[in-house]
Scaffold this active site. Structure first.
Site, PDB file in Angstrom:
ATOM      1  CG  HIS A  22     -15.334  47.944 -41.043  1.00  0.00           C
ATOM      2  ND1 HIS A  22     -14.619  46.857 -41.483  1.00  0.00           N
ATOM      3  CD2 HIS A  22     -16.538  47.886 -41.657  1.00  0.00           C
ATOM      4  CE1 HIS A  22     -15.371  46.161 -42.329  1.00  0.00           C
ATOM      5  NE2 HIS A  22     -16.535  46.764 -42.450  1.00  0.00           N
ATOM      6  CG  ASP A 137     -18.805  44.069 -41.742  1.00  0.00           C
ATOM      7  OD1 ASP A 137     -19.588  43.688 -40.847  1.00  0.00           O
ATOM      8  OD2 ASP A 137     -19.098  44.965 -42.550  1.00  0.00           O
ATOM      9  CG  HIS A 406     -17.738  43.066 -46.393  1.00  0.00           C
ATOM     10  ND1 HIS A 406     -16.417  43.408 -46.203  1.00  0.00           N
ATOM     11  CD2 HIS A 406     -18.465  43.918 -45.634  1.00  0.00           C
ATOM     12  CE1 HIS A 406     -16.358  44.433 -45.351  1.00  0.00           C
ATOM     13  NE2 HIS A 406     -17.583  44.758 -44.994  1.00  0.00           N
TER      14      HIS A 406
END
Length: 1000
Positions: A22, A137, A406
């Site tokens: 990630h 996420d 994000h």
């Protein structure tokens, strides 16, 4: 399809081990720091390691990092290997956007942009099209996202962060998987199978009982700023050895079995990885190889088989089970809480300045794209280098895409990362402004009409004190009538159009500056067209109206006389607004057509929040944790009314007490009066408010509360990403009720009773809530500090001492009237006209008549009011729109660097209304693309494409998942396609086309 024999029934579990990293595009570290410390090493080492073991797989997500690696780091060998791994299905791109976009505070246009930007690169370079999502996420899940992913051709959607109590419930009842119909109007046509991750989310479980180190992270954790020279990273898991392999296997199998109990099939998704993992893929795979082999050798004993997999492998296995799934309607998963006192509703407002700039940048990009497209079509032999122009646009496409991450527009990044986003946005905006200015310069010089422009520039401050002109471009495909504001240094000014006719204008003292005046020019411009206005000091004739100021005495709110009210009226053709002269606050608004009066007052309040973890829950960039009700901030209000023939501006100043020197808040409310002969419907119906908020004190969160006498039953409506409206009933919770009733407002929020609606429209995202009947409050600004060690380590404390100046438009009226107004008004606020200023030099003969309305020369582009021209651009992709040919070109190595393709125009049209929302505007609309675009030239070919352009809609066959309502499983084909350039657009559809013109 599967690499292993099918597991019979529930007996044997199959675990799909999905290796991933990630990689936040910004957050704590800048993109450059991340590339250097770990991100480049992820792709280099993963590609090398995948080549060493045929069973190994990996998924790649964020394209910004991959593209930086591909362009600057990857060797020719690496590139060849990536092509091979993609063909073998061992490297899989999921989502495929530039970033993993936030879902709460982003606008649909920008979500589509960042997805299209990544997909265009992937299709052009590899001929591949992502088909699965991995939204692990973002802080809460919007109902717009599943619709977008369906329109982009995805077969399944995956999310993770939803309310902790809801997730526990869904997990217990095996309801984590469902078919989501995110759009009420598109319903089953754009539904998508959705998987919610279980409580372990996207990271490998880190507790292993036989060790004090975390498990399954054999490469340890990334080190900043430099990778360690000896390759030894902090917290590396124990290597797998003969002595511990059984213990490792037991731990992994136990976790697989725990998870399997929460799902309906015996296929278990087992994510392997976490944030910033796989920078040393060698040690990762060599350990996991041993472990997987061991479990499979003892699968009878363990009751589990394990395999490396991609997200696509997992979803294919679930799809093959042919089960019947429940349908979820258009309800979203917002807001998001992780614990009783952790409501992630603060980020709806965090870093309001960044949120504002991100939207200004998006709207400038929108204008620049259509301006450039028209220019290229009309001036094929132009003097502007098209490749350089495209690079200028691309710099802003990239920056606007990046900030949708994000931890970007959410305001949840460290200060240096916020600066990175801001710098990239400002640089891209500068490039696009320069491009637009040079286009205007080039077109005017091409006309050879004896007029010389010494300079042209776009700025945000003001213009030089000479005879000057203002070029105003309308980026919307509707005719608009609105005001543009220009700073001037004289009170006596005149404004003329291209033909030398006087243009209505009003000039008045500026609220902000004592040395300049604000000149409001009434502009009337066709769709996608520009007009030129000459502004000069007047010599007494035909000069602009002058706004006259009356200042009222500051009023002490604590001693206001409630009995004998003195009401001051401010009136235009649509509203009468009354101000209470005892308090200087707004008192009521009357909608003049129906003579309906609504009591309406506005006040600023602040939530005081805790910053000491020893004393209870804290507010931070993410969380909003008020420790009591909001308190009013000002005890005294000053009032100034500036009125003129075209506009009245009411300036309210809020002071902490009657004797304070400086105000802490201000509201500038503007009401417009449109002269005869102009279409002033939208202008007249909006009450425009601009606020000045800050600098705040530490641990204060500022809201504007609007209280009315409407009986709303505390029901609030908010938009989902500027695409659709969500109903938000007030919910009472045991804990944290205030914060859990905050929702994101990206563009629109409203409250209503049986007859009347009050709409708020915004130009940046805010948190919004209805904390009482007839109330709506908007959070405008936050300034926080806390001592949570995690926040301090990463500098995530939001000590934001800025002054913010958001704008909100209010519309009040019957439901039917506001229905007609609020969608076009919201887009008019989003896409205000772009003004470019220039100085004139030399003699100025009158301009010839053909300059009257320039849609960069030619006829304007106009769509009906229930449609929105969402995109008109030249993407520049060099790929073939024939898939077989594109794949062949790549296999033969023909897809090398070449010149951009300027012949393909990307067009998107969106229907703004839901089915049944309005008797007229909710009807399907038929558009003839040839006549719509005739101003750009003669349309030869139109190809209808998927949302991001990579699929021909006729060949796009998405998986159709079985539901009780639709028992037959099969492939779903989405839209009726267009015959001979005639397209019928149904409610809420977003239709995407490639358009080619004659002579290209």
């Amino acid at each position: 399809f599967s690499l292993l024999p099918r597991a019979g029934g529930r007996g044997e579990l199959r675990a799909f081990v999905v290796a991933h990293s990630h990689m936040d595009v910004g957050w704590v570290y800048t993109v450059q720091e991340s590339m250097h410390a770990y991100a480049a090493n992820v792709y280099t080492s993963v590609v090398e390691e995948l080549m060493k073991g045929k069973q190994r797989k990996f998924i790649a997500v964020e394209q910004e990092f991959f593209r930086l690696w591909w362009d600057a780091v990857a060797t020719d060998t690496h590139k060849q290997q990536v092509h091979q791994l993609l063909q073998e299905g061992r490297l899989e791109f999921v989502i495929g956007g530039q970033v993993m976009h936030d879902e709460a505070v982003t606008l649909i246009d920008d979500q589509i942009l960042q997805l299209t930007e990544g997909h265009g690169f992937l299709y052009e370079t590899f001929g591949i099209r992502p088909q699965f999502s991995w939204h692990v996420d973002p802080f809460g899940a919007s109902a717009t996202t599943p619709t977008l992913f369906a329109l982009a051709g995805f077969n399944a959607h995956l999310i993770s962060r939803i309310d902790y109590d809801l997730k526990a419930d869904m997990q217990k009842n095996k309801k984590l998987q469902f078919v989501w119909q995110g759009s009420p109007s598109l319903s089953e046509r754009q539904e998508i199978f959705t998987h919610v991750m279980d409580q372990y989310s996207y990271c490998t479980p880190s507790q292993i009982p036989f060790s004090n180190r975390s498990g399954f992270y054999w490469n340890g954790i990334a080190a900043f700023p430099d990778p360690p020279k000896d390759g030894v990273y902090p917290n590396m898991s124990l290597p797998v050895t003969d002595t511990n392999i059984h213990l490792y296997a037991q731990t992994m199998v136990a976790n697989i079995k725990e998870r399997a109990a929460w799902f309906q099939t015996s296929d278990v998704l087992w994510p392997w990885g976490c944030d910033k993992q796989f920078f040393n893929a060698s040690v990762q795979y060599s350990n996991m190889d041993l472990l997987l082999d061991y479990i499979n050798k003892h699968s009878d004993e363990f009751g589990v088989t394990v395999q490396y997999a991609t997200v696509g492998d997992y979803f294919q296995a679930v799809y093959n089970r042919n089960l019947t799934w429940e349908i979820r309607d258009s309800q979203d998963f917002l807001p998001y809480s992780t614990e009783p006192f952790q409501a992630w509703t603060g980020f709806y407002t965090s870093r309001s300045t960044l949120k504002g700039i991100a939207r200004r940048a998006s709207s400038l990009l929108y204008a620049g794209e259509s301006f450039f497209t028209q220019y290229v079509r009309k001036h094929p032999a132009s003097s502007i280098c098209k490749c350089r122009a495209l690079r200028q646009l691309q710099s802003l496409r990239w920056a606007v895409s990046e900030v949708q991450h994000h931890d970007g527009i959410t305001g949840t990044e460290s200060p240096k990362v916020k600066d990175m986003y801001m710098n990239n946005l400002m640089y891209g905006m500068f490039n696009v402004k320069k491009l637009m200015a040079s286009i205007i310069l080039d077109m005017n010089n091409a006309k050879k009409n004896g007029e010389v422009y010494s300079s042209i520039y776009i700025n945000d401050s003001g213009i030089p004190d000479v005879d000057q002109y203002v070029v105003v471009y309308n980026p919307l495909a509707w005719n608009i009538t609105t005001f543009v504001t220009v700073s001037v240094s004289h009170l006596e000014m005149s404004v003329y159009d291209e033909l030398g006719h006087s243009v209505p204008a009003q000039v008045q003292s500026s609220a902000e500056s004592h040395s300049t005046y604000d000149l409001y020019i009434l502009v009337e411009i066709s769709g996608l067209s520009y007009r030129k206005y000459n502004v000069k000091p007047s010599n007494g004739k035909q000069s602009a109206f002058i706004g006259r100021s009356v200042k009222y005495k500051r009023k002490d709110l604590t001693r206001a006389d409630q009995q004998n009210r003195q009401l001051l009226p401010v009136v235009n053709n649509c509203y009468q607004v009354l101000f209470d002269q005892n308090t200087n606050l707004m008192h009521s608004i009357t909608e003049r057509e129906t003579n309906q009066t609504v009591q309406l007052t506005q006040e600023f309040l602040e939530y005081h929040v805790n910053g000491d973890v020893m004393k209870g829950p804290i507010s931070d960039n993410y969380l909003f944790a008020p420790n009591a009700s909001a308190v009013p901030v000002s005890k005294a209000v000053g009032l100034e009314v500036v009125s003129g023939n075209l506009m009245t501006e009411i300036r309210q100043y809020f002071y902490s007490n009657v004797t304070s020197q400086d105000y802490i808040y201000a509201v500038y409310t503007r009401m417009y009066t449109v002269p005869e002969g102009y279409d002033g419907k939208l202008l007249c119906h909006r009450i425009e408010q601009e606020y000045s908020v800050g600098p705040l004190e530490l641990n204060h969160e500022a809201v504007l509360r609007t209280s009315t006498n409407l009986n709303t039953r505390q029901l609030l409506y908010t938009d989902s990403n500027g695409y659709q409206i969500q109903k938000r009933p007030f919910k009472a919770y045991v804990n944290n009720t205030v914060a859990r009733n905050y929702y994101p407002m990206v563009q629109t929020a409203y409250i209503e009773d049986d007859t009347t609606r009050l709409v708020l429209l915004a130009e940046r995202a805010h948190g919004v809530s209805s904390q009482g009947n007839g109330q709506v409050e908007v959070m405008l600004h936050r300034r926080l500090w806390n001592n949570l060690q995690w926040d301090l380590n990463y500098n995530l404390t939001l000590n934001d001492s800025s002054v913010v100046r958001p704008v909100i438009w209010l519309i009040l009226g019957t439901k039917s009237v506001t229905n007609i107004l609020y969608r076009t008004s919201g887009l008019s606020l989003e896409h205000r006209p772009v003004a470019m200023f220039g100085a004139l030099s030399g003699d100025k003969p009158k301009l010839p008549g053909q300059l009257q309305q320039n849609s960069v020369h030619g006829s304007p582009v106009t769509v009906p009011p229930n449609l929105h021209l969402q995109t008109l651009s030249i993407p520049g992709w060099r790929y073939s729109s024939n898939h077989a040919e594109q794949v062949r070109n790549i296999r033969m190595g023909k897809q090398k660097e070449g010149d951009a393709d300027f012949s393909r125009v990307l067009l998107r049209i969106r229907h703004l209304y839901e089915v049944g929302e309005d008797p007229v505007l909710s009807q399907p609309v038929t558009v003839n693309l040839k006549s719509l675009l005739k101003g750009l030239g003669s349309v030869m070919v139109v190809e209808e494409r998927s949302l991001t352009g990579t699929w021909d809609v006729n060949t796009l066959k998405r998986w159709k998942w079985k539901t009780a309502r639709y028992p037959s499983k099969g492939f779903s084909n989405s839209t009726e396609t267009s015959e001979n350039c005639i397209v019928t657009v149904h409610p809420k559809e977003i239709r995407t086309f490639f358009v080619y013109f004659q002579g290209q």
